[in-house]
Design an enzyme around this catalytic site. Structure first.
Site, PDB file in Angstrom:
ATOM      1  N   ASP A 112       0.847  -1.203   0.000  1.00 26.57           N
ATOM      2  CA  ASP A 112       0.000   0.000   0.000  1.00 26.57           C
ATOM      3  C   ASP A 112       0.884   1.256   0.000  1.00 26.57           C
ATOM      4  O   ASP A 112       0.924   1.987   0.980  1.00 26.57           O
ATOM      5  CB  ASP A 112      -0.949  -0.005   1.209  1.00 26.57           C
ATOM      6  CG  ASP A 112      -0.209  -0.110   2.547  1.00 26.57           C
ATOM      7  OD1 ASP A 112       0.932  -0.643   2.565  1.00 26.57           O
ATOM      8  OD2 ASP A 112      -0.743   0.360   3.573  1.00 26.57           O
ATOM      9  N   HIS A 161       9.716  -0.141   8.766  1.00 27.54           N
ATOM     10  CA  HIS A 161       8.707  -1.205   8.889  1.00 27.54           C
ATOM     11  C   HIS A 161       8.765  -2.202   7.717  1.00 27.54           C
ATOM     12  O   HIS A 161       9.189  -3.340   7.870  1.00 27.54           O
ATOM     13  CB  HIS A 161       7.308  -0.589   8.958  1.00 27.54           C
ATOM     14  CG  HIS A 161       7.052   0.197  10.207  1.00 27.54           C
ATOM     15  ND1 HIS A 161       7.134  -0.360  11.459  1.00 27.54           N
ATOM     16  CD2 HIS A 161       6.702   1.488  10.400  1.00 27.54           C
ATOM     17  CE1 HIS A 161       6.844   0.555  12.371  1.00 27.54           C
ATOM     18  NE2 HIS A 161       6.584   1.678  11.753  1.00 27.54           N
TER      19      HIS A 161
HETATM   20 CA   LIG Z   1       2.793  -0.841   3.962  1.00 23.59          CA
END
Ligand SMILES: [Ca+2]
Length: 358
Positions: free
Chosen positions: A43, A276
């Site tokens: 995303d 992340h």
């Molecule tokens: Ca992501």
């Protein structure tokens, strides 16, 4: 199984080598390990863009496709951003547009205060890009790729898990045909880490807890790279600035998109950004950077703690409960952050050279 076969083939080739050196030399070349086939479900998203560049420039990887999902922004924007990244960095990889809402409940509003109004830290991105998405929806793209390469495809999911869950619902047999699933998601309480959307819940899981619970419950092997480890992988401004000087256009782009992200973290009282999604790519590249724990994982799908991820370690016994009859999955519980940053830096610098040569 693959290792055994390749070892057997390799020893056969060694015998041939003693008999016919020249023929064997040609055969050894063809026996080089095949590139690992990967689909990135993503995303984008600032840290997604950092992860995609890392994955694209890792040696030995064949990126079969990118599937878009909602999370850091609405799926229209994340799909556009994926297409933009592919075009800008000359990746020649198909992008399949994914689902825009969770299996249950609603999504939104997007966290523009983290990733910017355009999802990429508000660096200039055209509203439209020339290339079009693959005609198939993301979950069909995943099914087709897994069926075309049984046992070979790694699903690397760094957004909401909705596309993966839809692929499983549509074609449950793919669970047995996927090589492995690596996700960025979850928070299991190591090193005092809470969630980042609520005290209980990490964002990718929180965006679709039902999907995440189905992904953890399927009979494939999942490794979760959660906040327990990604919050231990910080990238300082000095690190990112050095990369912008060392890694040409790629390093400059990473610097540009992380200005907004870094500002968000500073406003939240943290001096550095967390790495992340790229940490999940690092697991794919070198699992030895991480320590893991095995056990069934459940996701809380309603109520106060919605999105919380809870593992029942294989080493612990409990009375019968909701974790029974679920496959053991791996969660990451520690990471060598310094080695991970070095791997990222090396890979991006080498990648920038290949881009400059194109
Ligand atoms: Ca992501």
């Amino acid at each position: 199984m693959t290792d055994l076969i390749s070892r057997r083939q390799f020893s056969g080739l060694l015998t041939a080598a003693s008999l016919a050196p020249f023929a064997a030399s040609a055969a050894l070349k063809t026996a080089a390990p095949a590139a690992r086939k990967v689909i990135l479900d993503t995303d984008p998203g600032i840290d997604d863009a950092m992860a995609l560049l890392f994955l694209h420039y890792l040696p030995g990887i064949e990126l079969l496709g990118i599937t878009s999902t909602f999370g850091n922004h609405v799926v229209d924007v994340t799909t556009r951003n994926a297409l933009y990244l592919v075009e800008r960095f000359k990746m020649n990889v198909p992008v399949a547009r994914g689902v825009g809402v969770p299996l249950a409940g609603e999504y939104g509003p997007p966290p523009v205060y983290v990733h910017g109004q355009n999802g990429l830290g508000d660096v200039p991105v055209p509203d439209q890009v020339a290339s079009k998405p693959d005609p198939r929806p993301a979950h069909k793209f995943i099914i087709d790729a897994v069926r075309a390469h049984p046992g070979e495809v790694t699903l690397l999911a760094v957004g909401s898990m909705t596309n993966l869950a839809m692929a499983l619902r549509d074609d449950p047999e793919i669970a047995g045909l996927v090589k492995e699933v690596i996700i960025m998601g979850g928070a299991f309480g190591y090193f005092g880490n809470l969630g980042n959307v609520t005290p209980a819940s990490e964002a990718n899981i929180h965006d679709d807890p039902t999907a995440a619970d189905e992904v953890f419950g399927a009979k494939w092997h999942v490794t979760a790279i959660g906040l327990d480890v990604t919050h231990r992988v910080e990238m300082t401004q000095d690190y990112l600035r050095a990369l912008s000087h060392e890694a040409g256009e790629v390093g400059e782009f990473i610097w540009d998109i992380t200005r907004f992200y870094e500002n968000f973290y500073r406003k939240s009282g943290m001096p550095n950004i967390f790495c992340h999604d790229a940490s999940a790519v690092a697991y794919l590249a070198d699992p030895a950077l991480f320590k893991t724990r095995s056990g069934a994982v459940r996701v809380v799908i309603e109520g106060l703690a919605i999105g919380q991820t809870i593992q029942k370690p294989d080493s612990r016994k409990f009375p019968p409960g909701a974790w029974d009859d679920r496959p053991s999955q791996s969660i990451c519980v520690d990471v060598d952050a310094e080695k991970l940053r070095q791997l990222y830096r090396r890979t991006i610098i080498a990648g920038a050279k290949t881009l400059a040569a194109k």
